[in-house]
Scaffold this motif. Structure first.
Motif, short mmCIF file in Angstrom:
data_model
loop_
_atom_site.label_atom_id
_atom_site.label_comp_id
_atom_site.label_asym_id
_atom_site.label_seq_id
_atom_site.Cartn_x
_atom_site.Cartn_y
_atom_site.Cartn_z
N VAL F 219 0.80 -1.21 0.00
CA VAL F 219 0.00 0.00 0.00
C VAL F 219 0.85 1.28 0.00
O VAL F 219 0.39 2.36 -0.37
CB VAL F 219 -1.02 -0.04 1.17
N GLU F 220 2.12 1.13 0.41
CA GLU F 220 3.02 2.29 0.45
C GLU F 220 3.71 2.54 -0.89
O GLU F 220 4.34 3.56 -1.08
CB GLU F 220 4.12 2.05 1.52
N ASP F 221 3.64 1.55 -1.79
CA ASP F 221 4.47 1.61 -2.99
C ASP F 221 3.61 1.54 -4.27
O ASP F 221 3.17 0.46 -4.69
CB ASP F 221 5.47 0.43 -2.96
N PRO F 222 3.38 2.70 -4.93
CA PRO F 222 2.52 2.76 -6.12
C PRO F 222 3.01 1.85 -7.24
O PRO F 222 2.22 1.45 -8.10
CB PRO F 222 2.63 4.23 -6.56
N SER F 223 4.31 1.51 -7.21
CA SER F 223 4.81 0.68 -8.30
C SER F 223 4.32 -0.77 -8.18
O SER F 223 4.54 -1.58 -9.05
CB SER F 223 6.35 0.71 -8.32
N THR F 224 3.66 -1.09 -7.05
CA THR F 224 3.17 -2.47 -6.87
C THR F 224 1.71 -2.61 -7.29
O THR F 224 1.02 -3.54 -6.89
CB THR F 224 3.31 -2.93 -5.40
N LEU F 225 1.26 -1.67 -8.12
CA LEU F 225 -0.13 -1.71 -8.61
C LEU F 225 -0.43 -3.04 -9.28
O LEU F 225 0.33 -3.52 -10.11
CB LEU F 225 -0.34 -0.57 -9.63
N ILE F 226 -1.58 -3.63 -8.91
CA ILE F 226 -2.03 -4.87 -9.58
C ILE F 226 -2.99 -4.45 -10.69
O ILE F 226 -4.04 -3.87 -10.42
CB ILE F 226 -2.75 -5.80 -8.58
N HIS F 227 -2.61 -4.72 -11.95
CA HIS F 227 -3.41 -4.23 -13.08
C HIS F 227 -4.74 -4.98 -13.25
O HIS F 227 -5.73 -4.42 -13.69
CB HIS F 227 -2.60 -4.30 -14.38
N GLN F 228 -4.72 -6.25 -12.86
CA GLN F 228 -5.93 -7.03 -13.08
C GLN F 228 -6.08 -8.07 -11.99
O GLN F 228 -5.13 -8.76 -11.63
CB GLN F 228 -5.83 -7.72 -14.45
N VAL F 229 -7.29 -8.16 -11.43
CA VAL F 229 -7.58 -9.19 -10.43
C VAL F 229 -8.72 -10.04 -10.97
O VAL F 229 -9.77 -9.50 -11.35
CB VAL F 229 -8.00 -8.54 -9.08
N ARG F 230 -8.50 -11.32 -11.00
CA ARG F 230 -9.56 -12.24 -11.40
C ARG F 230 -10.49 -12.49 -10.21
O ARG F 230 -10.05 -12.52 -9.06
CB ARG F 230 -8.98 -13.58 -11.85
N TYR F 231 -11.77 -12.71 -10.50
CA TYR F 231 -12.78 -12.99 -9.47
C TYR F 231 -12.27 -14.03 -8.48
O TYR F 231 -12.33 -13.84 -7.26
CB TYR F 231 -14.04 -13.49 -10.18
N LYS F 232 -11.74 -15.10 -9.01
CA LYS F 232 -11.36 -16.23 -8.16
C LYS F 232 -10.12 -15.95 -7.30
O LYS F 232 -9.83 -16.69 -6.38
CB LYS F 232 -11.13 -17.47 -9.02
N VAL F 234 -9.74 -13.20 -5.56
CA VAL F 234 -10.05 -12.23 -4.52
C VAL F 234 -9.88 -12.81 -3.11
O VAL F 234 -9.25 -12.20 -2.24
CB VAL F 234 -11.48 -11.68 -4.71
N GLU F 235 -10.38 -14.01 -2.92
CA GLU F 235 -10.34 -14.60 -1.58
C GLU F 235 -8.92 -14.69 -1.06
O GLU F 235 -8.62 -14.28 0.08
CB GLU F 235 -11.00 -15.98 -1.61
N SER F 236 -8.04 -15.18 -1.93
CA SER F 236 -6.64 -15.33 -1.53
C SER F 236 -6.00 -13.96 -1.24
O SER F 236 -5.22 -13.82 -0.30
CB SER F 236 -5.91 -16.10 -2.63
N LEU F 237 -6.33 -12.95 -2.05
CA LEU F 237 -5.76 -11.61 -1.82
C LEU F 237 -6.27 -11.01 -0.50
O LEU F 237 -5.56 -10.23 0.15
CB LEU F 237 -6.09 -10.67 -2.99
N LYS F 238 -7.48 -11.35 -0.14
CA LYS F 238 -7.99 -10.89 1.16
C LYS F 238 -7.21 -11.59 2.28
O LYS F 238 -6.79 -10.96 3.26
CB LYS F 238 -9.47 -11.22 1.31
N GLN F 240 -4.26 -12.66 2.20
CA GLN F 240 -2.92 -12.09 2.28
C GLN F 240 -2.91 -10.67 2.82
O GLN F 240 -1.85 -10.07 3.00
CB GLN F 240 -2.28 -12.05 0.89
N GLY F 241 -4.10 -10.08 3.00
CA GLY F 241 -4.16 -8.71 3.48
C GLY F 241 -3.93 -7.67 2.39
O GLY F 241 -3.79 -6.49 2.69
N VAL F 242 -3.85 -8.09 1.14
CA VAL F 242 -3.68 -7.13 0.05
C VAL F 242 -4.99 -6.35 -0.15
O VAL F 242 -4.98 -5.14 -0.33
CB VAL F 242 -3.24 -7.84 -1.26
N ILE F 243 -6.10 -7.08 -0.11
CA ILE F 243 -7.41 -6.41 -0.12
C ILE F 243 -7.82 -6.26 1.34
O ILE F 243 -8.08 -7.25 2.02
CB ILE F 243 -8.46 -7.24 -0.88
N ALA F 244 -7.81 -5.00 1.80
CA ALA F 244 -8.04 -4.76 3.23
C ALA F 244 -8.69 -3.39 3.40
O ALA F 244 -8.74 -2.59 2.47
CB ALA F 244 -6.73 -4.82 3.99
N GLY F 245 -9.20 -3.13 4.59
CA GLY F 245 -9.73 -1.81 4.92
C GLY F 245 -10.81 -1.36 3.96
O GLY F 245 -11.72 -2.12 3.62
N GLY F 246 -10.71 -0.11 3.48
CA GLY F 246 -11.72 0.47 2.59
C GLY F 246 -11.80 -0.21 1.25
O GLY F 246 -12.76 -0.01 0.49
#
Lengths: 292, 292, 292, 292, 292, 292
Positions: F219-232, F234-238, F240-246
């Motif tokens: 979240v601190e580093d704009p260069s780590t932008l994820i360009h595309q997330v597949r529906y399936k 999402v759960e794993s990214l949550k 991992q804490g990548v999808i968090a907060g707002g």
């Protein structure tokens, strides 16, 4: 943001925002485009012009294309061994010549333009003045009499077929062949035909794609481009010889259109890729504007 | 009553009354007509056939005309000095030949038919398969390989432009030129094209105007006319050689139409003036009916 | 061609081709037909007239039928033992008589005509002037005063119900019974009603089916048929006694129609089978044309 | 507030507010009403019933009226001196009787109802089953054979004319006369016809106006009114003799309607002024509800 | 009939029959209602008024509600500690005050009315003059100059959004906030706004719900109610002081509406439950009618 | 060509040509935009975002705007002296707080956005979930019980009012206030509301304007932008804490949309001027695409 610079983004956004009011202004409006010269001959310009016309259709305008003939007609007449004849400086179009001209315009050039537009994503339909009784003509009378053959002057436009096709999201592409109630074939000037069609449709714009930057005060010097010509200035410009030669039927067609409700008419440089698009969607505009 | 005999009145009334149920039955229905042979060449037949098509339109049907080429193509190829080439018994259509064929079909024959229909009071619009992306094709594959050039087989019909024109009371007149997504030009068999178009439109009728009385058991003897052929009898009639030569693509087109919802298909004698009218509006019918 | 001679084919085709321009001309046009006399009484003529009306509908016209009464009314009055009364030479229609007249016109004759048209393939709907408030009337004032009972003069037409039924492809069949805002019943002249309805609909044609060849200069001699009467000639022809008796309301109805936009009005011989069809669809026409 | 008491205002407002959900619920819905008995004979009830039907139309419902015959038919048969004949307990309707019945139903009763509705502010159009081919029937077969004459059973409804008139804001008023493809006339039971018409229109409601408070357990005692009958209870109520006599065709028509999508069917007391209005627009409802 | 007396039935029927001609007269007509006073504050009256508006919608009228502010605005200004300022006797609306007024009108009162109407079965949509550019205004000029702040006078109405919502069966509820081409916020008088909206819509009626019985000759004595005021009498009544205070903008709004095609305008007593319903659907009417 | 370089022309043309397929692809399609963060607060971004939405409308898309609240709500609560309360970490919204929140969202923020869009040339109409019964909700149940007050979860969307406004060329602007059948007010999460509305409209796109470049792996580093997330994924990214907060309600709203037919969902950087335009009309796209 490493891949594409912010600067590029800003420019792109600015272009889109600049195009915005024009898209709004021209939605549902008819734009008659007279194809000719390089835009019709050069493969790169063919493609860019086709893209421009298709884009106009996508954003809700009704583009109507009118085209002329060009070198292909002479090449075919040559192959048939038909020699040109002249009377009073005008080419005589006998029946045999007329048949060849019609065949090339309607069966070759017209279909090529239809294909170009369709490959660019449009849905074009080729027409001549016979189709849907679109263009009616009678024989041109020449000074001092004499039979000029199948050269016609437009006597009427029945725009229903154009209207029906535009209404269905299609792009009419029109060859300057006219007919009459006896079913005869008449060759009419493509510039004039474009003017008459624009007038009958009360088009928003009539645009001529030419091989010059526009109307030049000195035909040798592109820097003498006249950006805007008022209707009332035309006569004087003709007297001065500024409007001369092939410019005369174009400017006359502009006046004819303006007489019947066309809002703006343009003579632009078809040699610049996407000149049509830039004319329509940018503030500056290109070439010469002829208006009231 | 001295001027016109009662007898004539009775006959006229009888004819009108006979036509009544057909006018009712076919109102709003699409009839695909394949023009060809004498009906397209002979001036008297040209006029009577044009009248017939226009009448069909007046009484509320949607006639759609498909035409072939004929002698005009060969005459023009000759004038261009193009020599026919053959491979596996099929004529090779190289690009140059294709250009000439397209020019003659779309720019000459098609426009002549449009004029004929318009002079007869119709509102016809000429089309090729390029217009409105109407007919798509790919190259015909021939047995044993080898490049047959621009001879195509139909791969799809987009009938929207036909629909739009019929809906506006106009008569589409279609030349058998096809295209593809790259904008190439393909020469397709006119009989086959008529069948595909009838199938895609789910036409009520598909009628072939030919120079024979219909399908003859003995091609030399008109009295051997077969009035009706059932779909399932076709294979056996081919095996017997009754359906042969130029009849094969016509009958195959009939079957193709019947497969996709065309109600009745007819092969009739275009040499009889108004044969189309008589086929549609009289009890007896003419020629050969191919049906389920 | 052995079964039906070529000659027959030619005649049939000629008749169909002759009918063509009329079908075109009258498409979507309203034709008001006043039934009466033999066409309404003779079974053969009933059928042929019904076929004619249905054919008109099939080919896209809007036929509207108005009928009168005839012998059936008197037969029923007789059975009821109602004796005719006269005042100033006009039959007095008291309430009881009116009830019987309405019952016969609306419940018997009207329904018989509806059935005839439906059996012939039409979709007819019977109406009186009460239905949809179609015909409004007030009491006829007679010279010298005196109460003529339920004899009315038309004061207004509300053609909406006729319009709605025609728009749905149906054939309105109208009995000459009128109403007023109090719901009273008025007997109106059928010829006059036909004229008023034609006027309000701005019909293309108003046709009277009668038991004479048309307007005759000498009523005893059919060869004195007047083919055409101009509006301005009517007064003089009345003065000469050529327009007299039952012809007066018919011709007056023609003039009334012509005043309000009806294009042509005809008085024809309903005793000739299909006279209506022949009048509409052939060049010559039958009977007397009354026009501007 | 001195002139009209607050109390009256409150009651009026309460009534309007009570009617609100019903007006909403029934907007655009079809209500078939079978007129009969006192509602058709008594002048006060005629007027109040006509007002009710017109109000339904005003608030956006599609009322369709079906009526029977009643005393007027017998009075007219008497005057004609036609004596009733019976076979198997059923009245034989020979052709002459049929003519009189048709004349009275279509030409007298039907037109009187049309006038009543129009005077009340409606736009009514009278129909029989012949008009627009609305009701088709065939001869009723009776047990033990024998020819019952022109008594028919309904074989089909073509509701197009009803639909067209409702769609134009008009009120169809239907006499129970049927036809067949040969144009014959058949007398059908009015209750049955109402049920068939309601079924074909998939009406919201079918309402019978009768001279009883509804279905009574003891026909002599109004306090035994059955407020609601379920479809499945009908058979048992017939077996008990509760549903008997003239109630049988009414209840059967209700069931027929319910089978084909009619939502609710009612048998109500036409002797109470505005019973139709109160049934539709108040919470309580009147008479007997027959429903699933 | 034991449960509900015949008398009640008769009264209910009479009320429904009385309402009939009004439902007919007002179908599809627009009625602009200015909510205010007790009808907007008292929970019982809120509900009954909401029911009235919804009923109007159900029976096919297009009610449009305009509301004012009232005590809620002052309560909120108080809580924000904003002190009222006056100039020339008019309250100055500075930007901060304007923000609070807009927030209360658009975000609180408007949404409460929307909810009331929706709970009563309607489909209401709240609007301010910003939404759909509905109300345009400019600053009110005051005598002697001086800046009155955000107090505006209406300069134009663009009723399209109201039209679209009415056309979809919804009920627009409008707060008297206006805008201009720069997007500024203006506070306009709600009575005036109602008049302008009624004028632009050419409404059938404009009704003001007030806390008085109507226009009183003696404001202390309800028995001096003036039932009807003619347009031309207004000036004199103002001179006499009968039209004074808060009545002035209401009566002026009435005149403004009458000038632009509003048929009738009413000032009625919103304290009587269902006064709106009774005004619209009963013969007598309530309060004061202002008309030509 | 001296004034504007050829290079600029080429870039402009390229941008317009790039936009072409997107304008075509999205014509008539619905795009739901969740406004929030800087795009809603910063005056420059407010204007550029408003221009973007209006352009989308001009080229034939149906933009629908959903907005949240932001700092304005807290400022107003502060001025009212309302102190925030929490239960289970969630803010308790008592009735008084709810009133203020509704007033600010519907009466202040919503109207400001409407004005911005209208000044940019659009025709915007502000709505809450009460208007047209657009958003229905019930109380959020929290773990361990306890009354969280007026915090709601969406139970249904009635999109008719949105549809009607889009169909009339208007731009709906929606505040996240919901209602229920009792007319209560519920505060719903704006991200969730946007997802539900997009789902119910089966929108083409759902776009969240945020104050981050998109979903960042760090979240601190704009260069780590994820360009595309597949529906399936999402759960794993949550997990991992990548999808968090707002980001959680935004991504969940994306999934909800994808479940119901939304084609593509985007989380983009609202801090870049015209980011919305660039996302829609350029090849590259911005931020994170969440898709199947």
């Amino acid at each position: 943001m490493q891949e594409e610079t912010i600067q590029e983004f800003i420019q792109k956004a600015a272009t889109l925002v600049e195009a915005l009011p024009y898209i709004r202004e021209f939605e549902g409006k008819t734009i008659v485009i007279k194809y000719g010269g390089s835009a019709m001959e050069n493969p790169v310009l063919q493609r860019s012009t086709a893209e421009d016309v298709v884009l106009m259709r996508y954003v809700g305008m009704n583009p109507v294309v009118v085209h002329g003939g060009g070198p292909a007609i002479n090449r075919t007449l040559d192959r048939f061994g038909i020699k040109p004849q002249f009377r009073n400086g005008l080419r005589v179009t006998d029946s045999e010549t007329m048949s060849v001209v019609e065949m090339v315009l309607a069966g070759s050039i017209n279909k090529e333009l239809v294909s170009l537009l369709n490959v660019a994503g449009g849905n074009a339909v080729g027409l001549t003045g016979k189709d849907g009784n679109l263009i009616h003509a009678k024989q041109l009378e020449i000074d001092g009499g004499g039979d000029i053959g199948r050269v016609g002057v437009v006597t009427g436009i029945d725009f229903k077929v154009v209207d029906v096709l535009c209404g269905a999201g299609m792009i009419p592409v029109i060859a300057p062949i006219a007919t009459d109630t006896d079913g005869n074939t008449w060759n009419v000037n493509a510039d004039t035909a474009a003017g008459e069609i624009a007038a009958s449709l009360q088009a928003e714009k009539l645009v001529f794609l030419t091989d010059t930057p526009g109307l030049l005060r000195d035909v040798e010097d592109p820097s003498t481009l006249i950006h805007q010509v008022r209707y009332k200035e035309v006569e004087s410009l003709k007297a001065q010889g500024v409007i001369a030669g092939g410019m005369i039927p174009k400017v006359d067609a502009c006046l004819r259109g303006l007489d019947h409700g066309v809002r703006k008419t343009h003579i632009i440089d078809g040699r610049i890729p996407h000149s049509l698009l830039l004319e329509i969607f940018t503030v500056r505009g290109l070439g010469t504007l002829v208006c009231h």
